[in-house]
Design an enzyme around this catalytic site. Structure first.
Site, PDB file in Angstrom:
ATOM      1  CG  HIS A  72      -2.184  -0.791   0.964  1.00  0.00           C
ATOM      2  ND1 HIS A  72      -3.317  -0.673   1.715  1.00  0.00           N
ATOM      3  CD2 HIS A  72      -2.464  -1.720   0.022  1.00  0.00           C
ATOM      4  CE1 HIS A  72      -4.248  -1.496   1.257  1.00  0.00           C
ATOM      5  NE2 HIS A  72      -3.749  -2.155   0.239  1.00  0.00           N
ATOM      6  CE1 TYR A 200      -5.571   4.097   8.398  1.00  0.00           C
ATOM      7  CE2 TYR A 200      -6.198   4.134  10.705  1.00  0.00           C
ATOM      8  CZ  TYR A 200      -5.440   3.613   9.686  1.00  0.00           C
ATOM      9  OH  TYR A 200      -4.539   2.602   9.956  1.00  0.00           O
ATOM     10  N   PRO A 293      -5.130   0.837  18.518  1.00  0.00           N
ATOM     11  CG  PRO A 293      -6.908  -0.530  17.882  1.00  0.00           C
ATOM     12  CD  PRO A 293      -6.345   0.206  19.055  1.00  0.00           C
ATOM     13  CE  LYS A 297       3.791   3.474  13.597  1.00  0.00           C
ATOM     14  NZ  LYS A 297       3.664   2.833  12.305  1.00  0.00           N
ATOM     15  CE1 TYR A 385      -1.599   3.980   9.413  1.00  0.00           C
ATOM     16  CE2 TYR A 385      -0.398   2.977   7.585  1.00  0.00           C
ATOM     17  CZ  TYR A 385      -1.497   3.009   8.430  1.00  0.00           C
ATOM     18  OH  TYR A 385      -2.491   2.069   8.309  1.00  0.00           O
TER      19      TYR A 385
HETATM   20  P1  RFL Z   1       0.678 -11.385  21.713  1.00  0.00           P
HETATM   21  O1  RFL Z   1       0.354 -11.495  20.255  1.00  0.00           O
HETATM   22  O2  RFL Z   1      -0.396 -11.021  22.650  1.00  0.00           O
HETATM   23  O3  RFL Z   1       1.300 -12.797  22.136  1.00  0.00           O
HETATM   24  C1  RFL Z   1       1.515 -13.138  23.491  1.00  0.00           C
HETATM   25  C2  RFL Z   1       1.496 -14.657  23.598  1.00  0.00           C
HETATM   26  O4  RFL Z   1       1.846 -15.042  24.915  1.00  0.00           O
HETATM   27  C3  RFL Z   1       0.994 -16.102  25.325  1.00  0.00           C
HETATM   28  N1  RFL Z   1       1.001 -16.125  26.819  1.00  0.00           N
HETATM   29  C4  RFL Z   1       1.593 -17.113  27.555  1.00  0.00           C
HETATM   30  N2  RFL Z   1       2.240 -18.222  27.211  1.00  0.00           N
HETATM   31  C5  RFL Z   1       2.728 -19.012  28.171  1.00  0.00           C
HETATM   32  N3  RFL Z   1       2.576 -18.725  29.519  1.00  0.00           N
HETATM   33  C6  RFL Z   1       1.924 -17.617  29.917  1.00  0.00           C
HETATM   34  N4  RFL Z   1       1.783 -17.335  31.231  1.00  0.00           N
HETATM   35  C7  RFL Z   1       1.405 -16.741  28.913  1.00  0.00           C
HETATM   36  N5  RFL Z   1       0.712 -15.568  28.949  1.00  0.00           N
HETATM   37  C8  RFL Z   1       0.485 -15.214  27.666  1.00  0.00           C
HETATM   38  C9  RFL Z   1      -0.341 -15.733  24.706  1.00  0.00           C
HETATM   39  O5  RFL Z   1      -1.208 -16.869  24.609  1.00  0.00           O
HETATM   40  C10 RFL Z   1       0.107 -15.235  23.334  1.00  0.00           C
HETATM   41  O6  RFL Z   1       0.203 -16.288  22.384  1.00  0.00           O
HETATM   42  O7  RFL Z   1       1.889 -10.358  21.973  1.00  0.00           O
HETATM   43  P2  RFL Z   1       3.110  -9.903  21.044  1.00  0.00           P
HETATM   44  O8  RFL Z   1       3.837 -11.097  20.472  1.00  0.00           O
HETATM   45  O9  RFL Z   1       3.837  -8.901  21.839  1.00  0.00           O
HETATM   46  O10 RFL Z   1       2.453  -9.198  19.760  1.00  0.00           O
HETATM   47  C11 RFL Z   1       1.769  -7.979  19.888  1.00  0.00           C
HETATM   48  C12 RFL Z   1       0.649  -7.889  18.836  1.00  0.00           C
HETATM   49  O11 RFL Z   1      -0.139  -9.065  18.901  1.00  0.00           O
HETATM   50  C13 RFL Z   1      -0.234  -6.649  19.036  1.00  0.00           C
HETATM   51  O12 RFL Z   1       0.550  -5.539  19.422  1.00  0.00           O
HETATM   52  C14 RFL Z   1      -0.991  -6.257  17.749  1.00  0.00           C
HETATM   53  O13 RFL Z   1      -1.886  -7.252  17.362  1.00  0.00           O
HETATM   54  C15 RFL Z   1      -1.741  -4.933  17.954  1.00  0.00           C
HETATM   55  N6  RFL Z   1      -2.572  -4.577  16.789  1.00  0.00           N
HETATM   56  C16 RFL Z   1      -2.017  -4.017  15.638  1.00  0.00           C
HETATM   57  N7  RFL Z   1      -0.691  -3.848  15.556  1.00  0.00           N
HETATM   58  C17 RFL Z   1      -0.125  -3.355  14.397  1.00  0.00           C
HETATM   59  O14 RFL Z   1       1.103  -3.182  14.336  1.00  0.00           O
HETATM   60  N8  RFL Z   1      -0.892  -3.057  13.283  1.00  0.00           N
HETATM   61  C18 RFL Z   1      -2.238  -3.221  13.291  1.00  0.00           C
HETATM   62  O15 RFL Z   1      -2.858  -3.001  12.259  1.00  0.00           O
HETATM   63  C19 RFL Z   1      -2.855  -3.692  14.517  1.00  0.00           C
HETATM   64  N9  RFL Z   1      -4.175  -3.892  14.564  1.00  0.00           N
HETATM   65  C20 RFL Z   1      -3.942  -4.818  16.821  1.00  0.00           C
HETATM   66  C21 RFL Z   1      -4.726  -4.454  15.681  1.00  0.00           C
HETATM   67  C22 RFL Z   1      -4.539  -5.432  17.921  1.00  0.00           C
HETATM   68  C23 RFL Z   1      -5.884  -5.663  17.911  1.00  0.00           C
HETATM   69  N10 RFL Z   1      -6.425  -6.313  19.079  1.00  0.00           N
HETATM   70  C24 RFL Z   1      -7.348  -7.359  19.058  1.00  0.00           C
HETATM   71  C25 RFL Z   1      -5.810  -6.078  20.369  1.00  0.00           C
HETATM   72  C26 RFL Z   1      -6.074  -4.686  15.662  1.00  0.00           C
HETATM   73  C27 RFL Z   1      -6.669  -5.282  16.773  1.00  0.00           C
HETATM   74  C28 RFL Z   1      -8.147  -5.501  16.697  1.00  0.00           C
HETATM   75  C1  PHB Z   2      -6.419  -4.054  10.422  1.00  0.00           C
HETATM   76  O1  PHB Z   2      -6.422  -4.312   9.192  1.00  0.00           O
HETATM   77  O2  PHB Z   2      -6.784  -4.882  11.259  1.00  0.00           O
HETATM   78  C2  PHB Z   2      -5.990  -2.711  10.888  1.00  0.00           C
HETATM   79  C3  PHB Z   2      -5.501  -1.804   9.969  1.00  0.00           C
HETATM   80  C4  PHB Z   2      -5.092  -0.543  10.414  1.00  0.00           C
HETATM   81  C5  PHB Z   2      -5.186  -0.212  11.754  1.00  0.00           C
HETATM   82  C6  PHB Z   2      -5.664  -1.127  12.670  1.00  0.00           C
HETATM   83  C7  PHB Z   2      -6.072  -2.390  12.244  1.00  0.00           C
HETATM   84  O3  PHB Z   2      -4.816   1.039  12.150  1.00  0.00           O
END
Ligand code: RFL
Ligand code: PHB
Length: 391
Positions: A72, A200, A293, A297, A385
């Site tokens: 993108h 957005y 989100p 980041k 971004y």
């Molecule tokens: P995770 O992915 O939460 O993984 C942590 C893992 O640890 C396990 N765990 C354990 N395992 C063993 N013993 C224990 N005591 C444990 N406690 C926990 C868990 O089961 C899990 O498997 O953390 P990590 O690796 O730091 O990754 C971070 C990302 O997942 C998170 O920051 C992003 O998903 C945030 N996020 C976005 N980030 C972006 O850069 N771009 C995006 O577009 C974006 N969109 C989003 C998002 C997060 C969202 N949600 C649901 C919070 C959109 C959404 C909707």
């Molecule tokens: C997504 O595709 O899940 C998404 C994209 C951009 C954002 C957050 C989530 O800022």
């Protein structure tokens, strides 16, 4: 069980760290409390910064991303019934990849297992001991039994609800927290994306985001009150609210609709723990910091943390130079705070705070107009971004 680096959590941070360490000849074991299918299914991020995409390519994980993901070159800001495009290559020379976190995790798990890596699924870490000694240990429960993983270093990549952060001594930790009075209702729908890029949208009714997962699957989000129950939102209500918030004045653009296959609520918060290291325990990713989100980041910060940490461990085991490990927390936190600011700023710019006054709303509009009219303002958004190259 004994290894060099004991990693808690098989999210993107833990898996990528294990992969990077393996490429540098450093052994690790990943303990993960969930099963493999759960880790591979969890719907989350979708945007990968330019530099993180490069790092995936450089370490042999870019092939499927480049084949099936989307490059993108911009996003659209939509407000007052008009769209304004932010052109990334023109403003920064960089772009982003749309490549779902689920796919990154699938590729990482497959690659670690193919390389002989050890990921112990359904193994819950229950305690971290001896972090001030040179023989730290992780206690974990697996298959109904208690076990211990001994290692040189423990890296907690266990997300916001893990045990890593709470294992730092209380007297050395500072935390910073902000909770927003709204959440995102996110849906996956079997409908082709209604435009090629992310939108957005700021609307009087609240924020909306148009994103995508494939040529046939759209990902959409609506700002809703923080205490929303997704069950209160019928499919029809979601589609009509999205249509209202994405409405354009002088255009016949329409939001496509289709069957909704997933509905979930994402709370919005900003959170930072300092420091990100104590003794032989390191924190990385969501274990140390959370961003709302809006700036996309969270995943990117998690990947950057472990890139930095892997480099520190590589120097330490390669040449005995511990400077990178000693600087890890301060260096990582500089990027973290920039991303915290950007995510907070994007969130404040685009959402309608229930307590906002007419003055606050006019400031939002004025700033959006400024971004549309002023190249340096647009460039600042685009720089953040697509990912700051060095902080
Ligand atoms: P995770 O992915 O939460 O993984 C942590 C893992 O640890 C396990 N765990 C354990 N395992 C063993 N013993 C224990 N005591 C444990 N406690 C926990 C868990 O089961 C899990 O498997 O953390 P990590 O690796 O730091 O990754 C971070 C990302 O997942 C998170 O920051 C992003 O998903 C945030 N996020 C976005 N980030 C972006 O850069 N771009 C995006 O577009 C974006 N969109 C989003 C998002 C997060 C969202 N949600 C649901 C919070 C959109 C959404 C909707
Ligand atoms: C997504 O595709 O899940 C998404 C994209 C951009 C954002 C957050 C989530 O800022």
């Amino acid at each position: 069980m004994r290894t060099t680096v004991g990693i808690i959590g098989a999210g993107p941070a833990g898996l990528f760290l294990s992969h990077l360490l393996h490429q540098n000849g450093i052994e690790s074991v990943v303990l993960e409390r969930r099963d493999r299918a759960y880790c591979e299914r969890r719907q989350r991020a979708g945007v990968v910064e330019h530099g993180v995409a490069e790092a995936l390519r450089d370490t042999g994980l870019g092939e499927r991303m480049d084949r099936e993901g989307f490059r993108h070159d911009g996003i659209e800001l939509r407000f007052d019934g008009r769209g304004h495009r932010i052109d990334f290559p023109d403003l920064t020379g960089r772009h982003v990849m749309i490549w779902a976190q689920t796919e990154i995790v699938k590729d990482l798990i497959a690659r670690r297992l193919a390389d002989g890596g050890r990921i112990v699924f359904e193994a819950e870490a229950t305690g971290i001991e001896g972090i001030e000694s040179d023989r730290p240990r992780i206690r974990f429960a697996s298959g109904g039994a208690e076990d211990v993983l001994e290692c040189d270093y423990v890296v907690a990549c266990d997300g916001f609800h893990g045990i890593g952060r709470t294992s730092l001594p209380e007297e050395v930790v500072r935390t910073y927290d902000k909770v927003y009075p709204f959440a995102w209702l996110g849906i996956l729908a079997d409908v082709p994306p209604s435009c090629d890029e992310l939108i957005y949208a700021r609307h009087e009714r609240g924020f909306a985001l148009h994103s995508m997962r494939s040529e046939t699957v759209s990902r959409l989000y609506l700002q809703v009150p923080a205490d929303t129950d997704p069950a209160d939102w019928s499919d029809d209500r979601i589609w009509s609210e999205l249509a209202a918030r994405f409405e354009l004045r002088e255009s016949d653009w329409k939001l496509g609709t289709g069957p909704i296959t997933d509905k979930s609520l994402t709370p919005m918060r900003s959170f930072v723990t300092e420091p990100m290291r104590h003794g032989r325990l390191f924190l990385a990713g969501d274990a140390a910091h959370i961003v709302p989100p809006t700036g996309a980041k969270g995943l990117n910060l998690a990947m950057r943390d472990v890139m930095l940490l892997a480099e520190g461990l590589r120097s330490w085991y390669g040449t005995g130079d511990g400077a990178g490990l000693d600087a890890y927390s301060d260096t990582a936190l500089r990027r973290v705070w920039r991303a915290e600011h950007f995510s907070y700023w994007m969130t404040s710019l685009l959402h309608i705070d229930p307590a906002a006054t007419p003055f606050d709303k006019r400031l939002q509009q004025s700033y959006l107009e400024h971004i549309a009219a002023c190249r340096p303002a647009a460039a600042q958004l685009a720089e953040n971004y697509t990912g700051l190259p060095a902080v």
